[in-house]
Design an enzyme around this catalytic site. Structure first.
Site, PDB file in Angstrom:
ATOM      1  N   GLY A   1      12.900   0.369  22.427  1.00 57.89           N
ATOM      2  CA  GLY A   1      13.463  -0.640  21.523  1.00 57.89           C
ATOM      3  C   GLY A   1      14.978  -0.605  21.576  1.00 57.89           C
TER       4      GLY A   1
ATOM      5  N   GLY B   1       8.048  -3.465  19.779  1.00 60.64           N
ATOM      6  CA  GLY B   1       8.390  -3.577  21.203  1.00 60.64           C
ATOM      7  C   GLY B   1       7.180  -3.387  22.106  1.00 60.64           C
TER       8      GLY B   1
ATOM      9  N   GLU C   1       4.322   5.706  22.445  1.00 60.21           N
ATOM     10  CA  GLU C   1       5.214   6.269  21.417  1.00 60.21           C
ATOM     11  C   GLU C   1       4.467   7.266  20.541  1.00 60.21           C
ATOM     12  OE1 GLU C   1       8.450   2.692  20.769  1.00 60.21           O
ATOM     13  OE2 GLU C   1       6.551   2.555  19.717  1.00 60.21           O
TER      14      GLU C   1
ATOM     15  N   LYS D   1      15.442  -1.531   7.913  1.00 61.63           N
ATOM     16  CA  LYS D   1      14.073  -1.102   8.235  1.00 61.63           C
ATOM     17  C   LYS D   1      13.400  -0.330   7.088  1.00 61.63           C
ATOM     18  CE  LYS D   1      14.461  -2.583  12.512  1.00 61.63           C
ATOM     19  NZ  LYS D   1      14.437  -1.743  13.663  1.00 61.63           N
TER      20      LYS D   1
HETATM   21  O1  5RP Z   1       8.197   0.584  17.935  1.00 62.32           O
HETATM   22  C1  5RP Z   1       9.011   0.147  18.713  1.00 62.32           C
HETATM   23  C2  5RP Z   1       8.659  -0.315  20.071  1.00 62.32           C
HETATM   24  O2  5RP Z   1       7.278  -0.306  20.268  1.00 62.32           O
HETATM   25  C3  5RP Z   1      10.440   0.102  18.324  1.00 62.32           C
HETATM   26  O3  5RP Z   1      10.876   1.383  18.040  1.00 62.32           O
HETATM   27  C4  5RP Z   1      10.587  -0.785  17.132  1.00 62.32           C
HETATM   28  O4  5RP Z   1      10.058  -2.058  17.455  1.00 62.32           O
HETATM   29  C5  5RP Z   1      12.042  -0.906  16.686  1.00 62.32           C
HETATM   30  O5  5RP Z   1      12.761  -1.609  17.644  1.00 62.32           O
HETATM   31  P1  5RP Z   1      14.288  -1.959  17.455  1.00 62.32           P
HETATM   32  O6  5RP Z   1      15.028  -0.678  17.496  1.00 62.32           O
HETATM   33  O7  5RP Z   1      14.601  -2.870  18.621  1.00 62.32           O
HETATM   34  O8  5RP Z   1      14.423  -2.677  16.142  1.00 62.32           O
END
Ligand code: 5RP
EC number: 5.3.1.6
Length: 232
Positions: free
Chosen positions: A29, A99, A105, A123
């Protein structure tokens, strides 16, 4: 400070937890990418670490910037994973998978002694669920799995749109060759119950609720950086 700068600040703070010789899980991400860029700078000045990437996208960036990589097969126990999140609650339960990398992950985080989440303050939520919950599913039986997810959620009093994630006119395909359903259930009061219910559905490969995995969250806001420790 704009959002990109907040992500950089959170990533910079997380780098303080990285020391020589560490085996690192490296998230996916835009926030995790800021961490990779800062990590690469340290590597170029002599820091010795080995990284296990959580996606092909992260692996490509690490290769481009010269961060040494391993696989989880070669390096099955990790010291620390640094990753972003789509939502973080006060108990450090997370929604991840925006993402599309949630399966790797979660496997990488579970193989790590510690997981540090990095994020900008937007977040942080009181209750998970504003962000649609990504659910990675097998291609086989997609419609049956979707119905089973809706039924399982319904039994917990949850409902809402369940959408197949698309890239243009084609379904989004994960690194594991699966599809993703994005489930807009709204607030999820009992994340553990939903997690168990989703795991009981054969077509569900994994879901984006990360419960009990994060050790700390580094959250950057315009008023400063806060580190939230997990209480366990
Ligand atoms: O879980 C994820 C990918 O699978 C990312 O960590 C999550 O979507 C956060 O992304 P970003 O840092 O672009 O906001």
């Amino acid at each position: 400070m704009d959002q990109k700068q907040l992500k950089i600040e959170a990533a910079r703070k997380a780098l303080e937890h990285v020391s020589d010789g560490m085996r690192l899980g490296i998230g996916t991400g835009s926030t995790a990418e800021e961490f990779v860029r800062l990590l690469a700078e340290k590597v170029s000045t002599g820091l010795n670490v080995i990284g296990v990437p959580t996606s092909e996208r992260t692996a490509a960036l690490c290769r481009e910037l010269g961060v040494p990589l391993s696989t989880l097969e070669e390096t099955p126990e990790l010291d620390l994973t640094v990753d972003g999140a789509d939502e973080i609650d006060s108990e450090l339960s997370l929604i991840k998978g925006g993402g599309g990398a949630l399966l790797r992950e979660k496997i990488v985080a579970a193989a790590s002694a510690r997981m540090i989440v990095i994020a900008d303050k937007s977040k942080v939520v009181e209750t998970l669920g504003r962000f649609p919950l990504p659910i990675e599913v097998n291609r086989f039986g997609l419609r049956a799995t979707e119905l089973a997810v809706a039924a399982a959620a319904g039994r917990l009093g949850l409902s809402g749109d369940i959408k197949l994630r698309m890239t243009g006119s084609q379904p989004f395909v994960t690194d594991g060759d699966h599809f993703i359903l994005d489930a807009s259930f709204g607030r999820i009061p009992d994340t553990r119950a939903l997690s168990n219910a989703l795991h009981a559905i054969p077509g569900v490969v994994e879901h984006g609720l990360f419960i009990g995995l994060a050790s700390a969250a580094i959250v950057a806001g315009s008023d400063g950086i806060e580190t939230i420790q997990a209480v366990r």
